[in-house]
Motif scaffolding. Structure first.
Motif, mmCIF file in Angstrom:
data_model
loop_
_atom_site.group_PDB
_atom_site.id
_atom_site.type_symbol
_atom_site.label_atom_id
_atom_site.label_comp_id
_atom_site.label_asym_id
_atom_site.label_seq_id
_atom_site.Cartn_x
_atom_site.Cartn_y
_atom_site.Cartn_z
ATOM 1 N N ASP A 22 0.841 -1.207 0.000
ATOM 2 C CA ASP A 22 0.000 0.000 0.000
ATOM 3 C C ASP A 22 0.872 1.252 0.000
ATOM 4 O O ASP A 22 1.125 1.860 1.031
ATOM 5 N N ASN A 23 1.351 1.614 -1.197
ATOM 6 C CA ASN A 23 2.071 2.884 -1.346
ATOM 7 C C ASN A 23 1.668 3.501 -2.685
ATOM 8 O O ASN A 23 1.243 2.785 -3.601
ATOM 9 N N PRO A 24 1.759 4.828 -2.818
ATOM 10 C CA PRO A 24 1.240 5.487 -4.027
ATOM 11 C C PRO A 24 1.878 4.981 -5.319
ATOM 12 O O PRO A 24 1.220 4.895 -6.353
ATOM 13 N N TYR A 25 3.148 4.596 -5.254
ATOM 14 C CA TYR A 25 3.874 4.108 -6.424
ATOM 15 C C TYR A 25 3.229 2.841 -6.988
ATOM 16 O O TYR A 25 3.055 2.690 -8.197
ATOM 17 N N GLN A 26 2.859 1.910 -6.093
ATOM 18 C CA GLN A 26 2.220 0.684 -6.581
ATOM 19 C C GLN A 26 0.732 0.872 -6.862
ATOM 20 O O GLN A 26 0.168 0.164 -7.694
ATOM 21 N N ILE A 27 0.103 1.833 -6.194
ATOM 22 C CA ILE A 27 -1.344 1.970 -6.334
ATOM 23 C C ILE A 27 -1.730 2.482 -7.730
ATOM 24 O O ILE A 27 -2.691 1.988 -8.324
ATOM 25 N N TRP A 28 -0.987 3.437 -8.297
ATOM 26 C CA TRP A 28 -1.374 3.872 -9.661
ATOM 27 C C TRP A 28 -1.170 2.749 -10.669
ATOM 28 O O TRP A 28 -1.951 2.590 -11.612
ATOM 29 N N GLN A 29 -0.136 1.919 -10.455
ATOM 30 C CA GLN A 29 0.075 0.767 -11.341
ATOM 31 C C GLN A 29 -1.076 -0.236 -11.176
ATOM 32 O O GLN A 29 -1.582 -0.794 -12.164
ATOM 33 N N MET A 30 -1.492 -0.457 -9.929
ATOM 34 C CA MET A 30 -2.602 -1.372 -9.643
ATOM 35 C C MET A 30 -3.888 -0.909 -10.332
ATOM 36 O O MET A 30 -4.635 -1.723 -10.890
ATOM 37 N N ARG A 31 -4.135 0.407 -10.312
ATOM 38 C CA ARG A 31 -5.363 0.925 -10.941
ATOM 39 C C ARG A 31 -5.333 0.689 -12.454
ATOM 40 O O ARG A 31 -6.348 0.308 -13.060
ATOM 41 N N ALA A 32 -4.166 0.891 -13.090
ATOM 42 C CA ALA A 32 -4.032 0.618 -14.526
ATOM 43 C C ALA A 32 -4.200 -0.875 -14.797
ATOM 44 O O ALA A 32 -4.805 -1.277 -15.808
ATOM 45 N N PHE A 33 -3.689 -1.716 -13.884
ATOM 46 C CA PHE A 33 -3.849 -3.166 -14.025
ATOM 47 C C PHE A 33 -5.331 -3.537 -14.050
ATOM 48 O O PHE A 33 -5.789 -4.292 -14.911
ATOM 49 N N HIS A 34 -6.096 -3.019 -13.075
ATOM 50 C CA HIS A 34 -7.529 -3.336 -12.997
ATOM 51 C C HIS A 34 -8.258 -2.912 -14.271
ATOM 52 O O HIS A 34 -9.138 -3.640 -14.756
ATOM 53 N N TYR A 35 -7.910 -1.737 -14.794
ATOM 54 C CA TYR A 35 -8.552 -1.247 -16.031
ATOM 55 C C TYR A 35 -8.402 -2.285 -17.143
ATOM 56 O O TYR A 35 -9.376 -2.640 -17.815
ATOM 57 N N HIS A 36 -7.177 -2.790 -17.338
ATOM 58 C CA HIS A 36 -6.947 -3.737 -18.432
ATOM 59 C C HIS A 36 -7.406 -5.154 -18.081
ATOM 60 O O HIS A 36 -7.685 -5.949 -18.990
ATOM 61 N N PHE A 37 -7.529 -5.472 -16.791
ATOM 62 C CA PHE A 37 -8.165 -6.737 -16.407
ATOM 63 C C PHE A 37 -9.589 -6.778 -16.961
ATOM 64 O O PHE A 37 -10.018 -7.770 -17.556
ATOM 65 N N LEU A 38 -10.312 -5.678 -16.766
ATOM 66 C CA LEU A 38 -11.690 -5.608 -17.268
ATOM 67 C C LEU A 38 -11.720 -5.579 -18.791
ATOM 68 O O LEU A 38 -12.502 -6.283 -19.426
ATOM 69 N N LYS A 39 -10.869 -4.749 -19.389
ATOM 70 C CA LYS A 39 -10.905 -4.564 -20.835
ATOM 71 C C LYS A 39 -10.533 -5.847 -21.579
ATOM 72 O O LYS A 39 -11.047 -6.112 -22.668
ATOM 73 N N SER A 40 -9.657 -6.668 -20.997
ATOM 74 C CA SER A 40 -9.189 -7.875 -21.684
ATOM 75 C C SER A 40 -10.089 -9.092 -21.414
ATOM 76 O O SER A 40 -9.760 -10.208 -21.813
ATOM 77 N N ASN A 41 -11.218 -8.857 -20.716
ATOM 78 C CA ASN A 41 -12.213 -9.926 -20.503
ATOM 79 C C ASN A 41 -11.610 -11.177 -19.861
ATOM 80 O O ASN A 41 -11.800 -12.297 -20.340
ATOM 81 N N GLN A 42 -10.895 -10.971 -18.778
ATOM 82 C CA GLN A 42 -10.305 -12.114 -18.060
ATOM 83 C C GLN A 42 -11.406 -13.037 -17.530
ATOM 84 O O GLN A 42 -12.466 -12.567 -17.094
ATOM 85 N N THR A 43 -11.145 -14.332 -17.556
ATOM 86 C CA THR A 43 -12.105 -15.309 -17.052
ATOM 87 C C THR A 43 -11.821 -15.700 -15.601
ATOM 88 O O THR A 43 -12.645 -16.337 -14.952
ATOM 89 N N ALA A 44 -10.664 -15.317 -15.090
ATOM 90 C CA ALA A 44 -10.295 -15.646 -13.705
ATOM 91 C C ALA A 44 -11.055 -14.758 -12.725
ATOM 92 O O ALA A 44 -11.574 -13.694 -13.087
ATOM 93 N N LYS A 45 -11.089 -15.197 -11.472
ATOM 94 C CA LYS A 45 -11.564 -14.324 -10.385
ATOM 95 C C LYS A 45 -10.349 -13.572 -9.853
ATOM 96 O O LYS A 45 -9.331 -14.190 -9.512
ATOM 97 N N LEU A 46 -10.439 -12.248 -9.804
ATOM 98 C CA LEU A 46 -9.313 -11.425 -9.355
ATOM 99 C C LEU A 46 -9.416 -11.151 -7.855
ATOM 100 O O LEU A 46 -10.462 -10.741 -7.355
ATOM 101 N N VAL A 47 -8.313 -11.413 -7.157
ATOM 102 C CA VAL A 47 -8.205 -11.010 -5.751
ATOM 103 C C VAL A 47 -6.984 -10.097 -5.642
ATOM 104 O O VAL A 47 -5.874 -10.480 -6.005
ATOM 105 N N THR A 48 -7.207 -8.866 -5.190
ATOM 106 C CA THR A 48 -6.101 -7.938 -4.936
ATOM 107 C C THR A 48 -5.683 -8.127 -3.478
ATOM 108 O O THR A 48 -6.494 -7.932 -2.568
ATOM 109 N N ILE A 49 -4.439 -8.554 -3.289
ATOM 110 C CA ILE A 49 -3.918 -8.819 -1.937
ATOM 111 C C ILE A 49 -2.973 -7.682 -1.588
ATOM 112 O O ILE A 49 -1.932 -7.512 -2.227
ATOM 113 N N VAL A 50 -3.359 -6.878 -0.610
ATOM 114 C CA VAL A 50 -2.545 -5.717 -0.249
ATOM 115 C C VAL A 50 -1.877 -5.960 1.095
ATOM 116 O O VAL A 50 -2.513 -6.436 2.040
ATOM 117 N N SER A 51 -0.571 -5.667 1.151
ATOM 118 C CA SER A 51 0.167 -5.770 2.414
ATOM 119 C C SER A 51 0.098 -4.416 3.118
ATOM 120 O O SER A 51 0.502 -3.396 2.553
#
Length: 316
Positions: free
Chosen positions: A14-43
């Motif tokens: 949980d730091n700003p450097y990883q959080i903006w990357q995480m938000r971009a990741f989620h955007y493309h998770f949705l856009k690429s129609n992933q079939t997996a269940k996503l769990v974001t595990i934050v330390s």
């Protein structure tokens, strides 16, 4: 096996450097129609509520909050210790759910990182004792700029089975559970000073820890150089590419972008266009990251003062 469903586990601190990357990741998770269940595990220290919410724009899937383990018992501070320990916490929870009859079909695990831009669904199902991941050239035994033979000799009695493997990791949950204690132990063993890091302790120690733990258990690791190409090291996408992994800085003419320079969300948004000379992979990376950042955070002008991370603080 064939009917196994996939849990995609995105590991972040949980730091700003990883959080903006995480938000971009989620955007493309949705856009690429992933079939997996996503769990974001934050330390997060003492499992404190994280700085972000799953209700934010383009955020999807479930959230799991683990404790912060970046300081080892011997005092060594290494943020990547969080990765294996967070997986211990999550799998303990997941296995307890399965014993209660919940999520029993989710036995295939895909471990991913926030600096991935997903391109298409990751559908591979790992066989027992066979792990699939990306091939990292700097972990090859003959790599001239490192002491990989020495690392492997120190961390496993089965050097013949060590593969240059890293994220994304596709693995059966029972194999991951069996491997985690050795992963943690061997990561500590691999944290010794490295000639290529100017005498600093290795910051890829946890990659070695994973590869050596798998080898010690007799697991076969299949490292695929096409899986997540990295600009500028790779020139283009491949048939088997599932994501772009933007580990490295991109510099072409006046265009210069390094994720490590952005402790806050990168600006301008959209990102500037590359001048002539960029590779096809760099152009796809720029387009995908720019699209995600602009959609998630909105357009923004050039930033007058680049937020440079303190270079003495090693980040992933």
């Amino acid at each position: 096996g064939r009917h196994a469903k996939t849990l995609m586990l995105l590991l972040v601190s949980d730091n700003p450097y990883q959080i903006w990357q995480m938000r971009a990741f989620h955007y493309h998770f949705l856009k690429s129609n992933q079939t997996a269940k996503l769990v974001t595990i934050v330390s997060s220290l003492n499992r404190a509520k994280p700085s972000f919410s799953m209700d934010e724009k383009y955020m999807t899937g479930e959230l799991f909050v683990a404790d912060d383990y970046s300081r080892a018992p011997d005092g060594d501070v290494f943020v990547v210790y969080n990765r294996a320990w967070a997986l211990v916490e999550f799998l303990t929870h997941h296995r307890a759910q399965q014993r209660a009859g919940i999520n029993t079909e989710y036995t295939n695990i895909v471990i991913v990182e926030p600096d991935f831009l997903l391109l298409k669904p990751i559908t591979a199902i790992a066989r027992r004792k066979a792990i699939v991941g990306h091939h990292y050239f700097y972990m090859e035994i003959g790599y001239p700029w490192s002491n990989n033979t020495e690392i492997v000799r120190r961390c496993t009695e089965r050097p013949d089975l060590v593969a240059p493997i890293g994220v994304p990791i596709i693995i059966h949950q029972d194999d991951l559970w069996q491997l985690l204690p050795g992963w943690i132990d061997k990561t500590r063993i691999c944290r010794f000073p490295q000639p290529w890091a100017k005498g600093d302790k290795s910051w890829i120690a946890d990659m070695w820890g994973f590869a050596c733990a798998a080898a010690s258990l007799g697991m076969v690791s299949i490292a695929d150089p096409q899986l997540t190409p990295e600009p500028p090291m790779d020139y283009k996408l491949f048939d088997r590419s599932v994501a772009i992994h933007y580990t490295y800085g991109q510099q072409v003419g006046a265009f210069n972008f390094d994720k490590r320079q952005w402790f806050s969300t990168p600006q301008p948004r959209p990102l500037p266009e590359f001048p002539p000379g960029a590779s096809p992979l760099q152009i796809v990376w720029r387009d995908l990251l720019s699209e995600a950042l602009t959609a998630v955070f909105g357009p923004a002008p050039e930033h007058p003062t680049l937020k440079i991370i303190d270079p003495s603080k090693k980040t992933e």
